[in-house]
Design an enzyme around this catalytic site. Structure first.
Site, PDB file in Angstrom:
ATOM      1  N   ARG A 176       1.352  19.508  10.065  1.00  0.00           N
ATOM      2  CA  ARG A 176       1.328  18.046   9.952  1.00  0.00           C
ATOM      3  C   ARG A 176       0.312  17.416  11.248  1.00  0.00           C
ATOM      4  NH1 ARG A 176       3.264  17.786  15.508  1.00  0.00           N
ATOM      5  NH2 ARG A 176       4.130  15.306  15.390  1.00  0.00           N
ATOM      6  N   ARG A 180       1.451   7.680  15.073  1.00  0.00           N
ATOM      7  CA  ARG A 180       2.567   6.813  15.215  1.00  0.00           C
ATOM      8  C   ARG A 180       2.553   5.637  14.503  1.00  0.00           C
ATOM      9  NH1 ARG A 180       1.313   9.016  20.980  1.00  0.00           N
ATOM     10  NH2 ARG A 180       2.473  11.432  21.249  1.00  0.00           N
ATOM     11  N   ARG A 254     -11.892  31.541  18.551  1.00  0.00           N
ATOM     12  CA  ARG A 254     -13.160  30.237  18.275  1.00  0.00           C
ATOM     13  C   ARG A 254     -13.489  29.877  20.310  1.00  0.00           C
ATOM     14  NH1 ARG A 254     -11.656  25.124  18.154  1.00  0.00           N
ATOM     15  NH2 ARG A 254      -9.648  25.197  17.237  1.00  0.00           N
ATOM     16  N   ARG A 285     -16.241  16.457  21.892  1.00  0.00           N
ATOM     17  CA  ARG A 285     -16.043  15.711  23.165  1.00  0.00           C
ATOM     18  C   ARG A 285     -16.541  15.800  24.478  1.00  0.00           C
ATOM     19  NH1 ARG A 285     -10.131  18.069  24.422  1.00  0.00           N
ATOM     20  NH2 ARG A 285     -10.301  19.911  25.333  1.00  0.00           N
ATOM     21  N   GLU A 308     -18.742  19.017  24.979  1.00  0.00           N
ATOM     22  CA  GLU A 308     -17.944  20.599  24.431  1.00  0.00           C
ATOM     23  C   GLU A 308     -18.204  21.323  23.156  1.00  0.00           C
ATOM     24  OE1 GLU A 308     -13.565  20.697  27.022  1.00  0.00           O
ATOM     25  OE2 GLU A 308     -14.049  20.639  25.073  1.00  0.00           O
ATOM     26  N   TYR A 356      -2.034  30.771  21.288  1.00  0.00           N
ATOM     27  CA  TYR A 356      -2.689  30.182  20.980  1.00  0.00           C
ATOM     28  C   TYR A 356      -1.138  28.951  22.314  1.00  0.00           C
ATOM     29  CZ  TYR A 356      -3.316  25.678  24.118  1.00  0.00           C
ATOM     30  OH  TYR A 356      -4.213  24.752  24.669  1.00  0.00           O
ATOM     31  N   ASP A 358       0.231  26.724  26.056  1.00  0.00           N
ATOM     32  CA  ASP A 358       0.351  26.143  26.961  1.00  0.00           C
ATOM     33  C   ASP A 358       0.536  27.147  27.943  1.00  0.00           C
ATOM     34  OD1 ASP A 358      -1.134  23.592  25.624  1.00  0.00           O
ATOM     35  OD2 ASP A 358       0.998  23.169  24.355  1.00  0.00           O
TER      36      ASP A 358
END
Ligand code: FDA
Length: 385
Positions: A176, A180, A254, A285, A308, A356, A358
């Site tokens: 996805r 918004r 990565r 970024r 980065e 991954y 968080d």
């Protein structure tokens, strides 16, 4: 090792949470080792010696969670500021709010659009892919948000992240793309969000400050593995392929190269995270750390920024994001079978489970593993797995 009840490899959130629980709840002796020179794993931050600004050493770490249990747990070790994360993206010398929202869409197409008009516009643009199965990441993205927004905000950024043309990347990498149809540009939707009042390192110092926890830094597990007493229970949060000496193959990751610079200005970019969507700009970024803590009275002559650069990791690099190709998934499944057969070793954390995670997920998984694996091991004599 004579009085060690549990060896924990890795002092990131997963290992630190287990260590804290075992010492406080079970009064068992923990030896916590990390090959790095500091506790905290990838969440570690330090106060820059030149400017006093808190710098997250392994990339921007924003704490957010929907999980009440994790939030309550972590609040025992730190207070949180009311920082709410927002991200902007530079594309062709214009700055847009991310994730793509009504403001981004109106600015990009240069007209005021109602939510319904914006929906219709994006649906029309995505209709290019109607009736076709996306064959690669580019087609998948177009099917979700249409070509113009894809080409502006996704194509260049993704190509830089993966160092691969999005047409050569599998479509399943994205399921996805958030769009918004409101002006809400809060990056995270979670109920709880903030940054630790006195930095990340302080959280770990408090979690691990216990007479039953011994910490050994700069110690690589593989340099002492052969001298461990047989059957010593271990929580291992390092890379799972390394544990088995890469015998089933190497898992793809990565990594990011961080280019830190101290700039002689009080404010470099006006916010914490600026993405660069143009493919012609080599970095993905720029982080400007002072903006994570607007409540602190940092000096105004200098600021710290980090550019980065993303690329695939070699064995000597820090593994950051699992690439998770179909081949990686197969390799990981083979390691998982072997991990299950490894007596008294529990594999956890993002490296040990090749996922991954968080921070709140790493803490949540550790709290669960403590209850379901570690407690039964010590109270009922069950094998730790
Ligand atoms: P973590 O990697 O932190 O700890 C593992 C530890 O094991 C390391 O310290 C390592 O040195 C050690 N180790 C490995 N092998 C060893 C060996 N052989 N011997 C001894 N020690 C060994 N999350 C979030 O919630 N918000 C965010 O904004 C971000 N941002 C972010 C940016 C970047 C660039 C990355 C890579 C990750 C994030 N994260 C994040 C995710 C966050 O970093 C992650 O959730 C935690 O680090 C997970 O904690 P673990 O303990 O699982 O691993």
């Amino acid at each position: 090792f004579s009085n060690v009840d549990l060896l924990i490899v890795g002092a990131g959130f997963y290992g630190a949470t287990i260590a804290e629980r075992v010492a406080n709840e079970l009064q068992k002796n923990v030896l916590l080792i990390d090959r790095r020179s500091h506790i905290g794993g990838n969440a570690y931050s330090e106060f820059d010696s030149e400017t006093g600004i808190e710098v997250h050493r392994y990339g921007a770490h924003l704490f957010h969670t929907p999980n009440e249990t994790v939030w309550t747990y972590l609040n025992r070790f730190t207070g949180f500021t009311d920082y709410k994360h927002r991200v902007y993206s530079t594309y062709r010398d214009q700055v847009y709010a991310m994730p793509i929202n009504l403001g981004t869409i109106s600015q990009f197409f240069n007209r005021r659009l109602s939510p319904a008009e914006a929906r219709t516009l994006i649906a029309d643009q995505a209709a290019e892919m109607a009736g076709r199965n996306p064959a690669n990441l580019e087609e998948k993205a177009i099917s979700l948000i249409g070509r113009p927004l894809y080409e502006a905000f996704i194509r260049g950024y993704t190509a830089k992240q993966w160092q691969t043309d999005p047409r050569d990347l599998p479509e399943h990498i994205i399921t996805r793309l958030p769009v918004r149809y409101t002006y809400d540009n809060r990056y995270f939707n979670d109920k709880y969000e903030g940054l630790p009042v006195d930095g990340y390192a302080a959280i770990f110092e408090r979690m691990l400050n216990h007479p039953k926890i011994n910490i050994a830094l700069g110690v690589d597990f593989f340099s002492l593995k052969s001298s461990l007493p047989p059957g010593l229970p271990i929580v291992y949060t390092g890379p799972i392929d390394r544990y088995f000496d890469y015998s089933e193959g190497e898992l793809g990751w990565r990594t990011i190269d961080f280019e830190k610079e101290t700039v002689n200005t009080g404010d470099f970019q006006g916010m914490a995270v600026m993405n660069y969507a143009d493919e012609t700009i080599p970095f993905t970024r720029i982080l400007e750390f002072r903006h994570f803590n607007p409540e602190r009275s940092y000096q105004t002559e200098k600021t710290v920024i980090v550019r980065e650069y993303s690329r695939s990791a070699q064995r000597k690099d820090e593994p950051y994001y699992p690439i998770d190709t179909r081949q990686d998934k197969d390799v990981f499944l083979r390691y998982r079978v072997r991990a299950e057969a490894e007596v008294n070793v529990h594999f956890g954390g993002r490296l040990g489970t090749y996922r991954y995670l968080d921070m709140h997920q790493a803490i949540g998984a550790a709290l669960k593993a403590f209850e379901s694996r570690v407690v039964p091991h010590f109270t009922e004599g069950r094998i730790l797995g």
